[in-house]
Scaffold this motif. Structure first.
Motif, PDB file in Angstrom:
ATOM      1  N   GLU A  44     -86.943  46.468-108.022  1.00 16.83           N
ATOM      2  CA  GLU A  44     -86.958  45.958-106.655  1.00 16.83           C
ATOM      3  C   GLU A  44     -85.735  46.391-105.842  1.00 16.83           C
ATOM      4  OE1 GLU A  44     -87.609  41.786-106.631  1.00 16.83           O
ATOM      5  OE2 GLU A  44     -89.379  41.920-107.895  1.00 16.83           O
ATOM      6  N   GLU A  45     -85.101  47.473-106.224  1.00 14.85           N
ATOM      7  CA  GLU A  45     -83.988  48.046-105.470  1.00 14.85           C
ATOM      8  C   GLU A  45     -84.314  49.496-105.149  1.00 14.85           C
ATOM      9  OE1 GLU A  45     -80.160  47.781-107.179  1.00 14.85           O
ATOM     10  OE2 GLU A  45     -80.443  45.713-107.822  1.00 14.85           O
ATOM     11  N   LEU A  46     -83.782  49.971-104.037  1.00 18.37           N
ATOM     12  CA  LEU A  46     -83.963  51.364-103.652  1.00 18.37           C
ATOM     13  C   LEU A  46     -82.875  52.197-104.309  1.00 18.37           C
ATOM     14  CD1 LEU A  46     -85.585  53.297-101.786  1.00 18.37           C
ATOM     15  CD2 LEU A  46     -83.780  52.951-100.105  1.00 18.37           C
ATOM     16  N   VAL A  47     -83.277  53.236-105.037  1.00 21.80           N
ATOM     17  CA  VAL A  47     -82.324  54.142-105.671  1.00 21.80           C
ATOM     18  C   VAL A  47     -82.673  55.567-105.279  1.00 21.80           C
ATOM     19  CG1 VAL A  47     -81.760  52.665-107.635  1.00 21.80           C
ATOM     20  CG2 VAL A  47     -83.647  54.245-107.825  1.00 21.80           C
ATOM     21  N   ARG A  48     -81.656  56.422-105.247  1.00 16.86           N
ATOM     22  CA  ARG A  48     -81.848  57.821-104.885  1.00 16.86           C
ATOM     23  C   ARG A  48     -81.709  58.674-106.130  1.00 16.86           C
ATOM     24  NH1 ARG A  48     -81.305  61.556-100.594  1.00 16.86           N
ATOM     25  NH2 ARG A  48     -80.303  63.472-101.259  1.00 16.86           N
ATOM     26  N   LYS A  49     -82.589  59.649-106.254  1.00 17.10           N
ATOM     27  CA  LYS A  49     -82.495  60.606-107.351  1.00 17.10           C
ATOM     28  C   LYS A  49     -81.535  61.706-106.930  1.00 17.10           C
ATOM     29  CE  LYS A  49     -86.948  61.088-107.085  1.00 17.10           C
ATOM     30  NZ  LYS A  49     -88.328  61.533-107.248  1.00 17.10           N
ATOM     31  N   SER A  50     -80.433  61.879-107.674  1.00 15.96           N
ATOM     32  CA  SER A  50     -79.462  62.905-107.309  1.00 15.96           C
ATOM     33  C   SER A  50     -79.799  64.221-108.001  1.00 15.96           C
ATOM     34  CB  SER A  50     -78.045  62.458-107.677  1.00 15.96           C
ATOM     35  OG  SER A  50     -77.904  62.405-109.070  1.00 15.96           O
ATOM     36  N   LYS A  51     -79.067  65.271-107.643  1.00 25.53           N
ATOM     37  CA  LYS A  51     -79.332  66.596-108.203  1.00 25.53           C
ATOM     38  C   LYS A  51     -79.029  66.669-109.686  1.00 25.53           C
ATOM     39  CE  LYS A  51     -78.398  68.799-103.824  1.00 25.53           C
ATOM     40  NZ  LYS A  51     -77.466  69.563-103.027  1.00 25.53           N
ATOM     41  N   ASP A  52     -78.057  65.883-110.148  1.00 27.06           N
ATOM     42  CA  ASP A  52     -77.708  65.903-111.565  1.00 27.06           C
ATOM     43  C   ASP A  52     -78.424  64.808-112.356  1.00 27.06           C
ATOM     44  OD1 ASP A  52     -76.299  64.050-110.199  1.00 27.06           O
ATOM     45  OD2 ASP A  52     -74.372  64.456-111.130  1.00 27.06           O
ATOM     46  N   GLU A  53     -79.583  64.387-111.877  1.00 27.80           N
ATOM     47  CA  GLU A  53     -80.501  63.474-112.547  1.00 27.80           C
ATOM     48  C   GLU A  53     -79.944  62.062-112.727  1.00 27.80           C
ATOM     49  OE1 GLU A  53     -82.086  65.077-116.103  1.00 27.80           O
ATOM     50  OE2 GLU A  53     -82.619  66.973-115.200  1.00 27.80           O
ATOM     51  N   LEU A  54     -79.043  61.653-111.861  1.00 28.86           N
ATOM     52  CA  LEU A  54     -78.570  60.273-111.868  1.00 28.86           C
ATOM     53  C   LEU A  54     -79.352  59.483-110.833  1.00 28.86           C
ATOM     54  CD1 LEU A  54     -74.702  60.715-111.957  1.00 28.86           C
ATOM     55  CD2 LEU A  54     -76.193  60.080-113.820  1.00 28.86           C
ATOM     56  N   LEU A  55     -79.480  58.203-111.067  1.00 28.56           N
ATOM     57  CA  LEU A  55     -80.083  57.321-110.087  1.00 28.56           C
ATOM     58  C   LEU A  55     -78.955  56.579-109.392  1.00 28.56           C
ATOM     59  CD1 LEU A  55     -83.106  55.907-112.086  1.00 28.56           C
ATOM     60  CD2 LEU A  55     -83.108  57.697-110.362  1.00 28.56           C
TER      61      LEU A  55
ATOM     62  N   LEU B 133     -89.357  61.304-100.865  1.00 28.47           N
ATOM     63  CA  LEU B 133     -89.496  62.104-102.086  1.00 28.47           C
ATOM     64  C   LEU B 133     -88.254  62.011-102.973  1.00 28.47           C
ATOM     65  CD1 LEU B 133     -91.120  65.307-100.563  1.00 28.47           C
ATOM     66  CD2 LEU B 133     -92.244  63.492-101.870  1.00 28.47           C
ATOM     67  N   ASN B 134     -87.097  61.710-102.374  1.00 23.03           N
ATOM     68  CA  ASN B 134     -85.848  61.622-103.135  1.00 23.03           C
ATOM     69  C   ASN B 134     -85.501  60.203-103.568  1.00 23.03           C
ATOM     70  OD1 ASN B 134     -85.354  64.373-102.817  1.00 23.03           O
ATOM     71  ND2 ASN B 134     -84.451  64.026-100.806  1.00 23.03           N
ATOM     72  N   TYR B 135     -86.350  59.238-103.251  1.00 21.68           N
ATOM     73  CA  TYR B 135     -86.042  57.836-103.531  1.00 21.68           C
ATOM     74  C   TYR B 135     -87.104  57.218-104.425  1.00 21.68           C
ATOM     75  CZ  TYR B 135     -82.700  58.287 -99.748  1.00 21.68           C
ATOM     76  OH  TYR B 135     -81.653  58.689 -98.971  1.00 21.68           O
ATOM     77  N   VAL B 136     -86.687  56.157-105.140  1.00 19.56           N
ATOM     78  CA  VAL B 136     -87.572  55.437-106.053  1.00 19.56           C
ATOM     79  C   VAL B 136     -87.230  53.954-105.952  1.00 19.56           C
ATOM     80  CG1 VAL B 136     -88.165  55.084-108.498  1.00 19.56           C
ATOM     81  CG2 VAL B 136     -87.656  57.360-107.676  1.00 19.56           C
TER      82      VAL B 136
END
Length: 168
Positions: free
Chosen positions: A79-90, A72-75
């Motif tokens: 073609e790369e795995l990124v994490r959605k942080s609390k301050d809306e950064l990838l 739920l926290n990843y996107v």
């Protein structure tokens, strides 16, 4: 730099390695010693990103509940795995080899002035990187730096054991 921000293709001779992790994050230009290419990254079997990438690419396949909750926290972004942080950064998720390069560059390289572990972790998040054991790895890396141990402050310890003074 302005052309790079607009994502205009540049000639081969003036291309700089820029690692972008999203629209709202800070691009980090790390040209000395660190070259992370998403296409040439080979994931090993023990890479922590592999179950998440498999689930995000093929959600119909059976997977563990823990992986589904973590996803739920990843996107997947380009073609790369990124994490959605609390301050809306990838934040770009790094593997084992990649995060060692980034820690070395932040601690000793162009970004670094031999900061402590917590400051290193904060800087790497600001530059747009993430991995699950980031804080512990940064603290251990800074504790193990030979230059930091050699030139750091000397702890003043008493030469004799302290004794209890009883107040009359």
């Amino acid at each position: 730099m302005a052309q790079i921000a607009t994502r205009v293709q540049l000639p081969e001779d003036c291309v700089q390695r820029i690692i972008q992790v999203g629209k709202k994050s800070l691009p980090s230009v790390l040209t000395r010693g660190i070259e992370i290419d998403a296409n040439s990254t080979i994931m090993s079997e023990e890479d922590w990103r592999l179950p998440l990438i498999n689930y995000l690419q093929y959600p119909a396949l059976p997977s563990e509940k823990r992986i589904r909750m973590m996803a739920l926290n990843y996107v997947m972004w380009n073609e790369e795995l990124v994490r959605k942080s609390k301050d809306e950064l990838l934040l770009r998720c790094l593997g084992n080899e990649e995060h060692m390069k980034v820690m070395g560059e932040v601690h000793e390289g162009i970004c670094g002035a031999h900061q402590g572990g917590r400051k290193m972790c904060w800087l790497m998040r600001r530059y747009g990187y993430f991995w699950p054991t980031m804080m512990n790895d940064c603290i251990e890396y800074s504790k193990g730096c030979e230059a930091c141990q050699r030139h750091g402050p000397i702890e003043q310890a008493p030469s004799v054991p302290m004794t209890l003074v009883v107040k009359p």
